[in-house]
Design a protein around this motif. Sequence first.
Motif, PDB file in Angstrom:
ATOM      1  N   GLU A 205       0.730  -1.216   0.088  1.00 57.53           N
ATOM      2  CA  GLU A 205      -0.022   0.214   0.055  1.00 57.53           C
ATOM      3  C   GLU A 205       0.988   1.022   0.098  1.00 57.53           C
ATOM      4  O   GLU A 205       0.558   2.179  -0.854  1.00 57.53           O
ATOM      5  CB  GLU A 205      -0.919  -0.032   1.218  1.00 57.53           C
ATOM      6  CG  GLU A 205      -2.065  -1.122   1.252  1.00 57.53           C
ATOM      7  CD  GLU A 205      -2.928  -0.738   0.083  1.00 57.53           C
ATOM      8  OE1 GLU A 205      -3.369   0.354  -0.363  1.00 57.53           O
ATOM      9  OE2 GLU A 205      -3.466  -1.937  -0.465  1.00 57.53           O
ATOM     10  N   ALA A 206       1.990   1.226   0.707  1.00 62.29           N
ATOM     11  CA  ALA A 206       2.766   2.319   0.741  1.00 62.29           C
ATOM     12  C   ALA A 206       3.626   2.416  -0.617  1.00 62.29           C
ATOM     13  O   ALA A 206       3.694   3.778  -1.140  1.00 62.29           O
ATOM     14  CB  ALA A 206       3.953   2.253   1.674  1.00 62.29           C
ATOM     15  N   GLY A 207       3.848   1.454  -1.232  1.00 62.09           N
ATOM     16  CA  GLY A 207       4.522   1.717  -2.687  1.00 62.09           C
ATOM     17  C   GLY A 207       3.316   2.153  -3.675  1.00 62.09           C
ATOM     18  O   GLY A 207       3.791   2.982  -4.552  1.00 62.09           O
ATOM     19  N   LEU A 208       2.157   1.916  -3.719  1.00 61.31           N
ATOM     20  CA  LEU A 208       1.183   2.433  -4.466  1.00 61.31           C
ATOM     21  C   LEU A 208       0.704   3.775  -4.289  1.00 61.31           C
ATOM     22  O   LEU A 208       0.850   4.572  -5.289  1.00 61.31           O
ATOM     23  CB  LEU A 208      -0.090   1.600  -3.819  1.00 61.31           C
ATOM     24  CG  LEU A 208      -0.442   0.199  -4.595  1.00 61.31           C
ATOM     25  CD1 LEU A 208      -2.053  -0.235  -4.159  1.00 61.31           C
ATOM     26  CD2 LEU A 208      -0.322   0.234  -6.158  1.00 61.31           C
ATOM     27  N   ARG A 209       1.157   4.307  -2.998  1.00 60.83           N
ATOM     28  CA  ARG A 209       1.020   5.771  -2.843  1.00 60.83           C
ATOM     29  C   ARG A 209       2.080   6.203  -3.388  1.00 60.83           C
ATOM     30  O   ARG A 209       1.981   7.422  -3.990  1.00 60.83           O
ATOM     31  CB  ARG A 209       0.935   6.038  -1.178  1.00 60.83           C
ATOM     32  CG  ARG A 209      -0.249   5.628  -0.346  1.00 60.83           C
ATOM     33  CD  ARG A 209      -0.335   6.162   0.736  1.00 60.83           C
ATOM     34  NE  ARG A 209       0.627   5.684   1.826  1.00 60.83           N
ATOM     35  CZ  ARG A 209       0.619   4.563   2.493  1.00 60.83           C
ATOM     36  NH1 ARG A 209      -0.588   3.820   2.225  1.00 60.83           N
ATOM     37  NH2 ARG A 209       1.544   4.354   3.438  1.00 60.83           N
ATOM     38  N   ILE A 210       3.324   5.712  -3.397  1.00 68.32           N
ATOM     39  CA  ILE A 210       4.522   6.280  -4.065  1.00 68.32           C
ATOM     40  C   ILE A 210       4.480   6.518  -5.769  1.00 68.32           C
ATOM     41  O   ILE A 210       4.538   7.327  -6.264  1.00 68.32           O
ATOM     42  CB  ILE A 210       5.758   5.630  -3.698  1.00 68.32           C
ATOM     43  CG1 ILE A 210       6.099   5.585  -2.243  1.00 68.32           C
ATOM     44  CG2 ILE A 210       6.950   6.094  -4.523  1.00 68.32           C
ATOM     45  CD1 ILE A 210       7.033   4.774  -1.742  1.00 68.32           C
ATOM     46  N   VAL A 212       1.373   6.598  -7.344  1.00 70.29           N
ATOM     47  CA  VAL A 212       0.154   7.340  -7.524  1.00 70.29           C
ATOM     48  C   VAL A 212       1.048   8.632  -7.607  1.00 70.29           C
ATOM     49  O   VAL A 212       0.543   9.680  -8.543  1.00 70.29           O
ATOM     50  CB  VAL A 212      -0.828   7.204  -6.757  1.00 70.29           C
ATOM     51  CG1 VAL A 212      -1.836   8.410  -6.986  1.00 70.29           C
ATOM     52  CG2 VAL A 212      -1.560   5.806  -6.940  1.00 70.29           C
ATOM     53  N   ALA A 213       1.796   8.928  -6.528  1.00 62.87           N
ATOM     54  CA  ALA A 213       2.390  10.466  -6.264  1.00 62.87           C
ATOM     55  C   ALA A 213       3.169  10.880  -7.505  1.00 62.87           C
ATOM     56  O   ALA A 213       3.132  11.838  -7.949  1.00 62.87           O
ATOM     57  CB  ALA A 213       3.033  10.506  -4.914  1.00 62.87           C
ATOM     58  N   GLY A 214       3.989   9.727  -7.926  1.00 59.67           N
ATOM     59  CA  GLY A 214       4.840   9.731  -8.903  1.00 59.67           C
ATOM     60  C   GLY A 214       4.186  10.079 -10.463  1.00 59.67           C
ATOM     61  O   GLY A 214       4.678  10.847 -11.167  1.00 59.67           O
ATOM     62  N   ILE A 215       3.128   9.313 -10.579  1.00 53.05           N
ATOM     63  CA  ILE A 215       2.181   9.691 -11.648  1.00 53.05           C
ATOM     64  C   ILE A 215       1.775  11.095 -11.835  1.00 53.05           C
ATOM     65  O   ILE A 215       1.733  11.802 -12.594  1.00 53.05           O
ATOM     66  CB  ILE A 215       1.249   8.482 -11.744  1.00 53.05           C
ATOM     67  CG1 ILE A 215       1.904   7.271 -11.991  1.00 53.05           C
ATOM     68  CG2 ILE A 215       0.302   9.133 -12.925  1.00 53.05           C
ATOM     69  CD1 ILE A 215       0.782   6.163 -11.957  1.00 53.05           C
ATOM     70  N   GLU A 216       1.249  11.618 -10.666  1.00 55.20           N
ATOM     71  CA  GLU A 216       0.588  12.762 -10.367  1.00 55.20           C
ATOM     72  C   GLU A 216       1.514  13.954 -10.741  1.00 55.20           C
ATOM     73  O   GLU A 216       1.379  14.948 -11.674  1.00 55.20           O
ATOM     74  CB  GLU A 216       0.062  13.039  -8.909  1.00 55.20           C
ATOM     75  CG  GLU A 216      -1.047  12.171  -8.684  1.00 55.20           C
ATOM     76  CD  GLU A 216      -1.538  12.383  -7.168  1.00 55.20           C
ATOM     77  OE1 GLU A 216      -0.697  12.781  -6.299  1.00 55.20           O
ATOM     78  OE2 GLU A 216      -2.760  12.156  -6.985  1.00 55.20           O
ATOM     79  N   ALA A 217       2.867  13.728 -10.211  1.00 53.27           N
ATOM     80  CA  ALA A 217       3.766  14.693 -10.354  1.00 53.27           C
ATOM     81  C   ALA A 217       4.583  14.740 -11.950  1.00 53.27           C
ATOM     82  O   ALA A 217       5.074  15.597 -12.283  1.00 53.27           O
ATOM     83  CB  ALA A 217       4.950  14.387  -9.466  1.00 53.27           C
TER      84      ALA A 217
END
Length: 225
Positions: A205-210, A212-217
């Motif tokens: 789950e922590a990796g998914l957040r990373i 998604v954040a990378g895709i957003e950025a």
Amino acid sequence: MVSRIDRKQVVDTALRLLNEVGLDGLTLRRIAKELNVQAPALYWHFKNKQELLDEMATEMFRRMAGPVVAGEPGADPYGSTWQETVVSACRAMRSELLGYRDGGKVFSGTRMTDDSAAGPLDSLMVRLTDAGFPLREAARAWWTAYNYTVGLVIEEQSVHPVPGRPDARDPAYDQAERERRLGPDYPLAAQVGAVLFGDIEQSFEAGLRIIVAGIEATLGPDAAG
């Protein structure tokens, strides 16, 4: 001479045996014995083990995407936002692959034997492009999330090799032994074992957040530049 078994029987039997013997123990001879036929009968359907693995991976995908394709109530893994879409699809894929012993290895590097993946992939691209992604960036976003998930499952199944048995842990990943062996010379490497090989659900789950954040950025509709 015509084989008295069909292609689906072979694949279903292979997937069931996979959970018993793992990928290394899965042989055409063993599958033939389970089906009560001679090994040459399997060659009517598959020239070699790799062809069988390709079909096994395709069937795994069909089972994974089946409820979505059929339009069953509550089966749609796509959320209302593109972030939910990516996260939900990755969770669904991980859950399905963990249902098979060595499921990540079987799925990785194989080729689909039909167009089963095209419909779900097209729907996913529609969701992302509707959210404002150019198609190229949508494809890269999913490719990154997809490979993260499959790779994590492969690593997870090396720690917990038995499907449905998170308590069944490979002794090679014993944290106390790792700290005893590495601690004196490599204290930080020893300590991070608890993160790398401990609560993998939490790490996923922590990796998914990373991701998604990378895709957003970098790729998302609101990415700078």
